[in-house]
Design a protein around this motif. Structure first.
Motif, short mmCIF file in Angstrom:
data_model
loop_
_atom_site.label_atom_id
_atom_site.label_comp_id
_atom_site.label_asym_id
_atom_site.label_seq_id
_atom_site.Cartn_x
_atom_site.Cartn_y
_atom_site.Cartn_z
N ILE A 149 13.81 -68.97 -36.52
CA ILE A 149 14.51 -69.87 -35.32
C ILE A 149 13.28 -71.39 -35.26
O ILE A 149 13.86 -72.27 -35.36
CB ILE A 149 14.72 -69.37 -34.12
N GLY A 150 12.12 -70.96 -35.24
CA GLY A 150 11.21 -71.72 -35.22
C GLY A 150 11.12 -72.80 -36.50
O GLY A 150 11.05 -74.13 -36.52
N GLU A 151 11.38 -72.01 -37.69
CA GLU A 151 11.32 -72.59 -39.02
C GLU A 151 12.64 -73.69 -38.77
O GLU A 151 12.65 -74.80 -39.40
CB GLU A 151 11.49 -71.90 -40.00
N LYS A 176 5.42 -87.30 -36.73
CA LYS A 176 3.81 -87.43 -36.06
C LYS A 176 3.66 -86.84 -35.09
O LYS A 176 2.36 -86.59 -34.40
CB LYS A 176 3.84 -89.17 -35.75
N ILE A 177 4.68 -85.88 -34.60
CA ILE A 177 4.74 -85.13 -33.14
C ILE A 177 4.16 -83.47 -33.59
O ILE A 177 4.54 -83.34 -34.71
CB ILE A 177 5.88 -85.15 -32.37
N ASP A 178 3.87 -82.86 -32.73
CA ASP A 178 3.72 -81.43 -33.03
C ASP A 178 5.13 -80.82 -32.89
O ASP A 178 5.58 -80.80 -32.07
CB ASP A 178 2.83 -80.87 -31.83
N ALA A 179 5.36 -80.27 -34.21
CA ALA A 179 6.79 -79.77 -34.41
C ALA A 179 6.92 -78.66 -33.50
O ALA A 179 7.95 -78.21 -32.96
CB ALA A 179 6.96 -79.66 -35.69
N SER A 180 5.82 -77.64 -33.42
CA SER A 180 5.84 -76.38 -32.96
C SER A 180 6.15 -76.59 -31.26
O SER A 180 7.08 -75.94 -30.74
CB SER A 180 4.77 -75.47 -33.14
N ALA A 181 5.42 -77.50 -30.84
CA ALA A 181 5.42 -77.74 -29.44
C ALA A 181 6.80 -78.61 -29.10
O ALA A 181 7.48 -78.04 -27.97
CB ALA A 181 4.66 -78.86 -29.04
N ARG A 182 7.35 -79.33 -29.70
CA ARG A 182 8.73 -79.92 -29.63
C ARG A 182 9.75 -78.90 -29.82
O ARG A 182 10.84 -78.87 -28.99
CB ARG A 182 8.91 -81.04 -30.66
N ALA A 183 9.62 -77.92 -30.81
CA ALA A 183 10.66 -76.85 -30.83
C ALA A 183 10.83 -76.14 -29.62
O ALA A 183 11.86 -75.84 -29.16
CB ALA A 183 10.38 -75.93 -32.12
N GLN A 184 9.67 -75.71 -29.13
CA GLN A 184 9.64 -74.93 -27.82
C GLN A 184 10.29 -75.84 -26.76
O GLN A 184 10.78 -75.17 -25.88
CB GLN A 184 8.10 -74.46 -27.67
N GLU A 185 9.99 -77.09 -26.52
CA GLU A 185 10.49 -77.78 -25.64
C GLU A 185 12.08 -77.84 -25.52
O GLU A 185 12.89 -77.66 -24.61
CB GLU A 185 9.94 -79.27 -25.73
N LEU A 186 12.49 -77.96 -26.90
CA LEU A 186 14.06 -77.93 -27.21
C LEU A 186 14.66 -76.79 -26.67
O LEU A 186 15.75 -76.58 -25.96
CB LEU A 186 14.52 -78.21 -28.69
N LEU A 187 14.17 -75.43 -26.93
CA LEU A 187 14.49 -74.32 -26.57
C LEU A 187 14.43 -74.16 -24.86
O LEU A 187 15.30 -73.63 -24.50
CB LEU A 187 13.49 -73.01 -27.05
N PHE A 203 9.27 -66.63 -27.46
CA PHE A 203 9.77 -65.32 -27.63
C PHE A 203 11.07 -65.54 -28.90
O PHE A 203 11.12 -64.79 -29.68
CB PHE A 203 10.58 -64.78 -26.58
N TYR A 204 11.55 -66.90 -28.74
CA TYR A 204 12.55 -66.91 -29.95
C TYR A 204 12.03 -67.50 -31.13
O TYR A 204 12.81 -67.71 -32.07
CB TYR A 204 13.80 -67.89 -29.16
N MET A 205 10.94 -68.07 -31.19
CA MET A 205 10.36 -68.95 -32.19
C MET A 205 10.42 -68.28 -33.63
O MET A 205 10.51 -68.55 -34.67
CB MET A 205 8.92 -69.69 -31.95
N ASN A 206 9.78 -66.82 -33.38
CA ASN A 206 9.74 -66.05 -34.70
C ASN A 206 10.83 -65.14 -34.77
O ASN A 206 10.85 -64.28 -35.63
CB ASN A 206 8.68 -65.05 -34.46
N LYS A 207 12.17 -65.10 -34.19
CA LYS A 207 13.23 -64.41 -34.20
C LYS A 207 13.99 -64.90 -35.42
O LYS A 207 14.04 -66.07 -35.56
CB LYS A 207 14.00 -64.35 -33.05
#
Length: 277
Positions: A112-114, A126-137, A147-151
């Motif tokens: 899901i993270g990828e 230019k932004i932190d993709a991992s932090a933004r992905a978690q913000e969207l979740l 919890f969902y990033m590596n699912k």
């Protein structure tokens, strides 16, 4: 308003499909037939009709996936199907889609993270993709997001996958989301929760929404909760009614609208559930 002041405008759009019948014959299917629609920034539009009414075709035209047979589809006053370069990139970033079946639209081989970070890196390098992905979740109610990033998609429920699809549609910071029957495959007890998610997102990120559904009761809940917007009734590729949902339900002008209302046995149940929230 001038054309360039509308986010999306459909002008007399027709989409006709021709198929062969026998050796010499042919049959024309009018998926959309002289459709006119204006979408402004912040609009909420519920498009209601039975299967085959042309709802998904309308969405595909707006997404740039189905060129009209005639008529024109405009983004900020420019023909969507003539856009090039930066104009096309801006359109592609601004108009996103939430599919009916999230499982078929998610890559089973990627986490899901990828899948969230890929569009973030494309549109916001230019932004932190991992932090933004978690913000969207977090925005779509998947907590804790880590919890969902590596699912993988198969490890999640249908409702969770649909929330992932919504989060992914937000990765480009769009202006408009087209949600095509987004709760059809979700248990009825969870559907109002998804309506709440869409409403909250529109308030937080200032989205426009085209919500495609066959359920006029669900459309009413969406528009009541959003406190704005209108319903578009589509039949055989034509708009037969458009306007305030309460006025149309109370005083339908078209016989087809009356059929949709009478075919919604859950209308009272949905309204009672809404009143409790």
């Amino acid at each position: 308003m001038r054309s360039n002041e509308y986010l999306i405008e459909l002008r007399d759009v027709c989409v006709y499909f021709t198929e062969r019948v026998g050796l010499l014959g042919k049959r024309i299917t009018k998926a959309l037939d002289h459709v006119n629609l204006k979408v402004s920034d912040g609009d909420v539009i519920a498009v209601v009709g039975e299967s085959g009414a042309g709802k998904t075709t309308m969405g595909r035209v707006i997404l740039g996936l189905q060129k009209p047979t005639s008529g024109v589809a405009l983004f900020r006053g420019k023909d969507i199907y003539s856009l090039r370069g930066r104009d096309f990139e801006e359109f592609r970033r601004s108009v996103q889609w939430v599919p009916q079946d999230p499982y078929s639209s998610l890559d089973p081989s990627l986490t899901i993270g990828e899948q969230l970070m890929a569009p973030i890196r494309k549109w916001n390098p230019k932004i932190d993709a991992s932090a933004r992905a978690q913000e969207l979740l977090r925005l779509v109610g998947l907590i804790p997001p880590s919890f969902y990033m590596n699912k993988y998609p198969h490890q999640l429920s249908g409702g969770q996958r649909q929330r992932i699809a919504i989060a992914r549609s937000l990765a480009s910071n769009p202006k408009l989301i087209i949600a095509d029957e987004p709760v059809t495959m979700i248990d009825s007890s969870l559907r109002i929760g998804f309506i709440n998610t869409f409403i909250d997102l529109m308030r937080v990120v200032n989205l426009s929404l085209i919500f495609i559904t066959h359920d006029i009761a669900l459309a009413r809940i969406l528009l009541l909760k959003s406190g704005k917007g209108r319903v578009v009734i589509l039949k055989d590729g034509r708009i037969v009614e458009e306007g305030d949902i309460n006025e149309i339900i109370s005083n339908p002008k078209d016989e087809y609208t009356k059929i949709l209302i009478n075919a919604a046995p859950d209308l009272k149940k949905w309204l009672k559930a809404y009143e409790k929230q």
